[in-house]
Write a protein that holds these residues in place. Structure first.
Motif: not given
Length: 191
Positions: A36-38, A141-151, A173-176, A48-52
């Motif tokens: 997680p600290n990668f 990976y998102l369900g059975s779709t071809l889509y992903r959230i990725h770096g 961000d993706v590692t976080d 920038p990543r931020t808390t809102v």
């Protein structure tokens, strides 16, 4: 990226010379692919990543992707969320719906789908995971779709509409995000 590689090679040489590791046993992932600290951005995010503050009736841990804003929100308790900048699908490749994270992978390999290869025959048929891989450091990976959230190995595309439907994040961000979610997490994509 060349400076990062040069640093890693120099660090490996110093460790080997001082007895910290042998050149044969040195694993670049000791520096590059940790937990997680990668940290390996290849460039910082323009967003920038931020808390809102975040209003909505979503359970903490839910991921909300707002393609119009080009932002991804991880809902936190107490009416807050972590907001990340993302790259989204270009015109004709945006989509919406509700899915769950079906798999998580560190340094994923990439095999372009046949539809993408028809559009871009110059692409490799397969790439092992690593720094140059377009999926970056982590993929969800998102369900059975071809889509992903990725770096991404192109952090300058964050905030842009350039993908074939996946959601790109900087490797930091993706590692976080990867460290905060699990398989089964609900992902709501608002288009």
């Amino acid at each position: 990226m060349t400076r990062v590689f040069a640093f890693i090679v120099a660090a490996a040489a110093v460790l080997a010379a001082t007895g910290g590791a042998s050149a044969e046993s040195f694993d670049f992932r000791d520096i590059m692919g940790g937990g997680p600290n990668f940290r390996m951005s290849g460039g910082s995010s323009p967003i920038p990543r931020t808390t809102v503050s975040y209003a909505g009736n979503y359970a903490p841990g839910t991921i909300i992707v707002n393609t119009a804003e080009r932002r991804l929100y991880l809902v936190l308790p107490g009416g807050q969320a972590l907001r990340y900048g993302i790259g989204v699908g270009r015109d004709g490749f945006r989509w919406g719906g509700v899915h769950r994270i079906s798999a998580k992978k560190e340094w994923p390999s990439w095999t372009p789908p046949s539809q993408m290869l028809r559009r871009r025959p110059d692409l490799p048929r397969h790439m092992n995971g690593g720094i140059d891989n377009p999926l970056g450091a982590r993929a969800m990976y998102l369900g059975s779709t071809l889509y992903r959230i990725h770096g991404s190995n192109e952090p300058e595309t964050i905030g842009q509409a350039v993908s074939s439907g996946c959601f790109r994040m900087t490797n930091d961000d993706v590692t976080d995000l990867y460290s905060r979610v699990r398989v089964g997490t609900t992902v709501i994509v608002k288009n």
